[in-house]
Design a protein around this motif. Structure first.
Motif, PDB file in Angstrom:
ATOM      1  N   LYS A  64       0.831  -1.207   0.000  1.00  0.00           N
ATOM      2  CA  LYS A  64       0.000   0.000   0.000  1.00  0.00           C
ATOM      3  C   LYS A  64       0.863   1.255   0.000  1.00  0.00           C
ATOM      4  O   LYS A  64       0.617   2.191  -0.769  1.00  0.00           O
ATOM      5  CB  LYS A  64      -0.933   0.000   1.210  1.00  0.00           C
ATOM      6  N   ARG A  65       1.888   1.271   0.830  1.00  0.00           N
ATOM      7  CA  ARG A  65       2.811   2.428   0.859  1.00  0.00           C
ATOM      8  C   ARG A  65       3.497   2.614  -0.490  1.00  0.00           C
ATOM      9  O   ARG A  65       3.648   3.735  -0.979  1.00  0.00           O
ATOM     10  CB  ARG A  65       3.851   2.261   1.966  1.00  0.00           C
ATOM     11  N   ASP A  66       3.902   1.501  -1.095  1.00  0.00           N
ATOM     12  CA  ASP A  66       4.571   1.576  -2.401  1.00  0.00           C
ATOM     13  C   ASP A  66       3.635   2.131  -3.479  1.00  0.00           C
ATOM     14  O   ASP A  66       4.049   2.952  -4.298  1.00  0.00           O
ATOM     15  CB  ASP A  66       5.078   0.199  -2.832  1.00  0.00           C
ATOM     16  N   VAL A  67       2.384   1.692  -3.465  1.00  0.00           N
ATOM     17  CA  VAL A  67       1.414   2.179  -4.454  1.00  0.00           C
ATOM     18  C   VAL A  67       1.145   3.671  -4.245  1.00  0.00           C
ATOM     19  O   VAL A  67       1.096   4.444  -5.214  1.00  0.00           O
ATOM     20  CB  VAL A  67       0.101   1.359  -4.396  1.00  0.00           C
ATOM     21  N   LEU A  68       1.010   4.086  -2.990  1.00  0.00           N
ATOM     22  CA  LEU A  68       0.805   5.510  -2.709  1.00  0.00           C
ATOM     23  C   LEU A  68       2.019   6.337  -3.127  1.00  0.00           C
ATOM     24  O   LEU A  68       1.876   7.429  -3.679  1.00  0.00           O
ATOM     25  CB  LEU A  68       0.493   5.720  -1.232  1.00  0.00           C
ATOM     26  N   HIS A  69       3.200   5.812  -2.878  1.00  0.00           N
ATOM     27  CA  HIS A  69       4.429   6.502  -3.283  1.00  0.00           C
ATOM     28  C   HIS A  69       4.501   6.621  -4.808  1.00  0.00           C
ATOM     29  O   HIS A  69       4.845   7.683  -5.341  1.00  0.00           O
ATOM     30  CB  HIS A  69       5.649   5.768  -2.736  1.00  0.00           C
ATOM     31  N   LEU A  70       4.161   5.540  -5.499  1.00  0.00           N
ATOM     32  CA  LEU A  70       4.141   5.580  -6.967  1.00  0.00           C
ATOM     33  C   LEU A  70       3.161   6.632  -7.458  1.00  0.00           C
ATOM     34  O   LEU A  70       3.478   7.417  -8.359  1.00  0.00           O
ATOM     35  CB  LEU A  70       3.780   4.204  -7.543  1.00  0.00           C
ATOM     36  N   GLY A  71       1.987   6.673  -6.864  1.00  0.00           N
ATOM     37  CA  GLY A  71       0.997   7.682  -7.244  1.00  0.00           C
ATOM     38  C   GLY A  71       1.524   9.091  -7.049  1.00  0.00           C
ATOM     39  O   GLY A  71       1.321   9.975  -7.893  1.00  0.00           O
TER      40      GLY A  71
ATOM     41  N   ILE B 150       6.252  -3.149  -7.730  1.00  0.00           N
ATOM     42  CA  ILE B 150       4.878  -3.393  -7.282  1.00  0.00           C
ATOM     43  C   ILE B 150       4.292  -4.604  -8.001  1.00  0.00           C
ATOM     44  O   ILE B 150       3.655  -5.460  -7.382  1.00  0.00           O
ATOM     45  CB  ILE B 150       4.013  -2.133  -7.494  1.00  0.00           C
ATOM     46  N   GLU B 151       4.519  -4.695  -9.308  1.00  0.00           N
ATOM     47  CA  GLU B 151       4.008  -5.840 -10.074  1.00  0.00           C
ATOM     48  C   GLU B 151       4.581  -7.149  -9.547  1.00  0.00           C
ATOM     49  O   GLU B 151       3.864  -8.153  -9.419  1.00  0.00           O
ATOM     50  CB  GLU B 151       4.337  -5.680 -11.548  1.00  0.00           C
ATOM     51  N   GLU B 152       5.867  -7.163  -9.215  1.00  0.00           N
ATOM     52  CA  GLU B 152       6.490  -8.369  -8.673  1.00  0.00           C
ATOM     53  C   GLU B 152       5.891  -8.739  -7.316  1.00  0.00           C
ATOM     54  O   GLU B 152       5.642  -9.915  -7.042  1.00  0.00           O
ATOM     55  CB  GLU B 152       7.998  -8.176  -8.557  1.00  0.00           C
ATOM     56  N   THR B 153       5.639  -7.740  -6.495  1.00  0.00           N
ATOM     57  CA  THR B 153       5.031  -7.987  -5.186  1.00  0.00           C
ATOM     58  C   THR B 153       3.635  -8.562  -5.342  1.00  0.00           C
ATOM     59  O   THR B 153       3.263  -9.523  -4.661  1.00  0.00           O
ATOM     60  CB  THR B 153       4.993  -6.691  -4.351  1.00  0.00           C
ATOM     61  N   VAL B 154       2.859  -7.994  -6.245  1.00  0.00           N
ATOM     62  CA  VAL B 154       1.499  -8.487  -6.488  1.00  0.00           C
ATOM     63  C   VAL B 154       1.538  -9.930  -6.999  1.00  0.00           C
ATOM     64  O   VAL B 154       0.727 -10.762  -6.570  1.00  0.00           O
ATOM     65  CB  VAL B 154       0.745  -7.556  -7.466  1.00  0.00           C
ATOM     66  N   CYS B 155       2.481 -10.234  -7.862  1.00  0.00           N
ATOM     67  CA  CYS B 155       2.607 -11.613  -8.363  1.00  0.00           C
ATOM     68  C   CYS B 155       2.934 -12.582  -7.239  1.00  0.00           C
ATOM     69  O   CYS B 155       2.405 -13.698  -7.199  1.00  0.00           O
ATOM     70  CB  CYS B 155       3.678 -11.681  -9.454  1.00  0.00           C
TER      71      CYS B 155
ATOM     72  N   LEU C 245       4.720   9.998  -7.083  1.00  0.00           N
ATOM     73  CA  LEU C 245       5.738  10.239  -8.111  1.00  0.00           C
ATOM     74  C   LEU C 245       5.105  10.604  -9.448  1.00  0.00           C
ATOM     75  O   LEU C 245       5.550  11.533 -10.133  1.00  0.00           O
ATOM     76  CB  LEU C 245       6.621   9.003  -8.284  1.00  0.00           C
ATOM     77  N   VAL C 246       4.061   9.875  -9.813  1.00  0.00           N
ATOM     78  CA  VAL C 246       3.379  10.129 -11.090  1.00  0.00           C
ATOM     79  C   VAL C 246       2.700  11.490 -11.063  1.00  0.00           C
ATOM     80  O   VAL C 246       2.771  12.256 -12.036  1.00  0.00           O
ATOM     81  CB  VAL C 246       2.370   8.998 -11.408  1.00  0.00           C
ATOM     82  N   GLU C 247       2.057  11.811  -9.959  1.00  0.00           N
ATOM     83  CA  GLU C 247       1.388  13.106  -9.831  1.00  0.00           C
ATOM     84  C   GLU C 247       2.387  14.257  -9.990  1.00  0.00           C
ATOM     85  O   GLU C 247       2.129  15.233 -10.705  1.00  0.00           O
ATOM     86  CB  GLU C 247       0.680  13.198  -8.482  1.00  0.00           C
ATOM     87  N   THR C 248       3.529  14.129  -9.347  1.00  0.00           N
ATOM     88  CA  THR C 248       4.570  15.152  -9.466  1.00  0.00           C
ATOM     89  C   THR C 248       5.084  15.248 -10.893  1.00  0.00           C
ATOM     90  O   THR C 248       5.248  16.349 -11.440  1.00  0.00           O
ATOM     91  CB  THR C 248       5.735  14.843  -8.501  1.00  0.00           C
TER      92      THR C 248
ATOM     93  N   SER D  33      12.480   6.709 -15.152  1.00  0.00           N
ATOM     94  CA  SER D  33      13.079   5.417 -14.798  1.00  0.00           C
ATOM     95  C   SER D  33      12.757   5.036 -13.353  1.00  0.00           C
ATOM     96  O   SER D  33      12.537   3.855 -13.060  1.00  0.00           O
ATOM     97  CB  SER D  33      14.592   5.439 -15.026  1.00  0.00           C
ATOM     98  N   VAL D  34      12.692   6.015 -12.456  1.00  0.00           N
ATOM     99  CA  VAL D  34      12.323   5.736 -11.061  1.00  0.00           C
ATOM    100  C   VAL D  34      10.885   5.226 -10.997  1.00  0.00           C
ATOM    101  O   VAL D  34      10.583   4.256 -10.296  1.00  0.00           O
ATOM    102  CB  VAL D  34      12.493   7.001 -10.191  1.00  0.00           C
ATOM    103  N   ILE D  35      10.008   5.884 -11.750  1.00  0.00           N
ATOM    104  CA  ILE D  35       8.604   5.465 -11.800  1.00  0.00           C
ATOM    105  C   ILE D  35       8.492   4.055 -12.364  1.00  0.00           C
ATOM    106  O   ILE D  35       7.777   3.205 -11.819  1.00  0.00           O
ATOM    107  CB  ILE D  35       7.771   6.470 -12.625  1.00  0.00           C
ATOM    108  N   ASN D  36       9.212   3.781 -13.441  1.00  0.00           N
ATOM    109  CA  ASN D  36       9.163   2.448 -14.053  1.00  0.00           C
ATOM    110  C   ASN D  36       9.679   1.368 -13.105  1.00  0.00           C
ATOM    111  O   ASN D  36       9.100   0.282 -13.022  1.00  0.00           O
ATOM    112  CB  ASN D  36       9.955   2.434 -15.360  1.00  0.00           C
ATOM    113  N   GLU D  37      10.775   1.664 -12.395  1.00  0.00           N
ATOM    114  CA  GLU D  37      11.317   0.692 -11.448  1.00  0.00           C
ATOM    115  C   GLU D  37      10.327   0.407 -10.321  1.00  0.00           C
ATOM    116  O   GLU D  37      10.150  -0.741  -9.912  1.00  0.00           O
ATOM    117  CB  GLU D  37      12.633   1.208 -10.859  1.00  0.00           C
TER     118      GLU D  37
END
Length: 70
Positions: A12-19, A58-63, A21-24, A49-53
Motif C-alpha cells: 500500500k505504501r509503495d502504491v501511494l508513493h508511486l501515485g 509493485i508488479e512483482e510484489t502483487v505476483c 511520483l506520477v502526480e509530481t 526510470s524511477v517510476i518504471n522501477e
C-alpha cells in the motif's frame, strides 16, 4: 498472518508513493509544456526510470501475493 499484513501494508505504501511520483511528474510535465522549461523536461524524463522501477517492483510484489493465495 502478521507477515502477510506487513507485506500488504508495505505494498500500500509503495502504491501511494508511486501515485505521488506520477502526480509530481505530470505536474512538472504540464509546466514543461506551458513554459517550455528544458531543464525541467530533462528532470521529468530522468524521473521516468524511477517510476518504471517502482511499477515493476509493485508488479512483482502483487505476483508473489497472487502465488501465495492460489
Amino acid at each position: 498472518s502478521l507477515h502477510l499484513q506487513r507485506d500488504l501494508d508495505e505494498l500500500k505504501r509503495d502504491v501511494l508513493h508511486l501515485g505521488s511520483l506520477v502526480e509530481t511528474a505530470l505536474g512538472n510535465a504540464s509546466f514543461v509544456l506551458r513554459d517550455r522549461r528544458v531543464k525541467l523536461a530533462q528532470a521529468v524524463y530522468a524521473g521516468e526510470s524511477v517510476i518504471n522501477e517502482k511499477e515493476v517492483q509493485i508488479e512483482e510484489t502483487v505476483c508473489r501475493f497472487w502465488r501465495f493465495i492460489n
